[in-house]
Design an enzyme around this catalytic site. Sequence first.
Site, PDB file in Angstrom:
ATOM      1  N   HIS A 171       4.975   8.162   2.823  1.00 65.35           N
ATOM      2  CA  HIS A 171       4.486   8.912   1.667  1.00 65.35           C
ATOM      3  C   HIS A 171       3.388   8.143   0.944  1.00 65.35           C
ATOM      4  CE1 HIS A 171       6.746   6.148  -0.899  1.00 65.35           C
ATOM      5  NE2 HIS A 171       7.857   6.419  -0.206  1.00 65.35           N
TER       6      HIS A 171
ATOM      7  N   CYS B 163      10.766   2.485   2.516  1.00 66.30           N
ATOM      8  CA  CYS B 163       9.806   3.517   2.912  1.00 66.30           C
ATOM      9  C   CYS B 163       8.456   2.916   3.289  1.00 66.30           C
ATOM     10  CB  CYS B 163       9.624   4.527   1.791  1.00 66.30           C
ATOM     11  SG  CYS B 163      11.011   5.671   1.621  1.00 66.30           S
TER      12      CYS B 163
END
Length: 478
Positions: free
Chosen positions: A404, A420
């Site tokens: 992301h 992440c």
Amino acid sequence: MKNTQHLKAYVQMHPDNKMAWYLLGKEYYKNGQQGKANYCFNQAGEVYEAFEHSKVPAEMLKQYEDGLLQSARERQAGRLRKRRILLAFLLLFLLLIPAAVAPELTQDSLAGLTSNSASALPEAPPGNAAEETAAPDEPAGLAFTAAGTDAVSGSQGLAGILQSAQTPSATAMLGMKRSGKWLIWTKGLPLAATIEKSREGRVTYQSYNPAACDCQPPDAEGIKQQAASWQEQQEELAVLWSAVRTYKNSKGALPKSLEQLVQPFPANWLGAVTPLMKEEFAPLRSAAAGLGLPAPQGTAAPAAGASGQGQTGTGIPAAVNGAGGGGQPFFTGPLTIIIDKQKHRLALTSGSIILRNYEVGLGGERTPEGNFVISDKVVNPNGRDNGEFGSRGMQLSDSNYAIHGTNDQDSIGKDESLGCIRMNRKDVEELFAMAPMGTKVQISKGVLPEELVIPDDRFPDDTSPNQTNPHKVYHWLN
């Protein structure tokens, strides 16, 4: 290697013997020559399919192979005897005639020979022949392909061109530089060579490698513009081709229309659609149906340890396409995302070719290693484009990990997330547009080059607004 040479000689004499082609392919495969092995397996046809999917005793194959080798050795021995006899007669003839003085070779004549001769041709696969002649003017309607500059300089790419029954009359080969096991796809790839094939099968190969030829193509600017257009088209076709593949893998059937790939969230397989995709969907779908997807496997990233039949490790092209076109695209392998935790890099690849290589932020040991797929693609996660997840999010295998954006740009290149993968805004938006849902993601260490591969002109990103998800709050381990 002797077995390879004997079997090669045998298939040259018996090109219809599919078992011989199969055995020759096995020899090439054992020697690590995947491109030649695949060519031989294709020639073997149903024999390859039968033997690869059956339990034939190894002794039976060995006995048959020994018979072929013995036959080839006897034929070679006969040729050697004939050569020795001819050589003896030639020596006797030379002894009986007076010596002749050769004319002097001047520096000018040597220079002319070097600059006007085409580069040496490669050893073509059995059954193919190539001739070396001077370079012609570039014809109109040039088709394009690409290969590693190391392969082109050695003329190995010519073998891949000649293997295609649909080879156009004139093909321009663009050169990709190599970085370790990878070939780098960058905008503005240089012209490495041209190949022209006449109706009679006569082949002209001209290298434009500065080390081999001090020459310029007649219409350098025109070829450059055509090549740039071809590269852009192949990127778009690669994205569409990969989306068709991942949809087929998930649904068990090919999409009936392009609209099935661009449904609102959560059925947004494609992040964006271009005019070329609309034009080429039907031909590509027909090609996919004819190939029975997912059959045309691209060579998985060498660093990841898989293999296949798309672009080969030597950089020999798997397909030749003109500007536009239908049929199989150049990038026959599915797009794959590879993340290198050691170098903080995320690459979008097809086979052994890197199309993009971005710098990313990670979580060190908190970022898991292994294989995933993109299971969720969302625009403006949690309803914001400037929050902790940025403007795009791609969830990994229904886990709490995702690729992301970020509102902490200083963390890119560092290990500051909870696991992440963080990306710069322009990078994650381009990746979102290029990587379809279902794209495989491989996370490991030490597999990618340091060099960033990010073009100035980004991939078209006409993302529709129906890819948000107002009904879910994402709690990724950012």
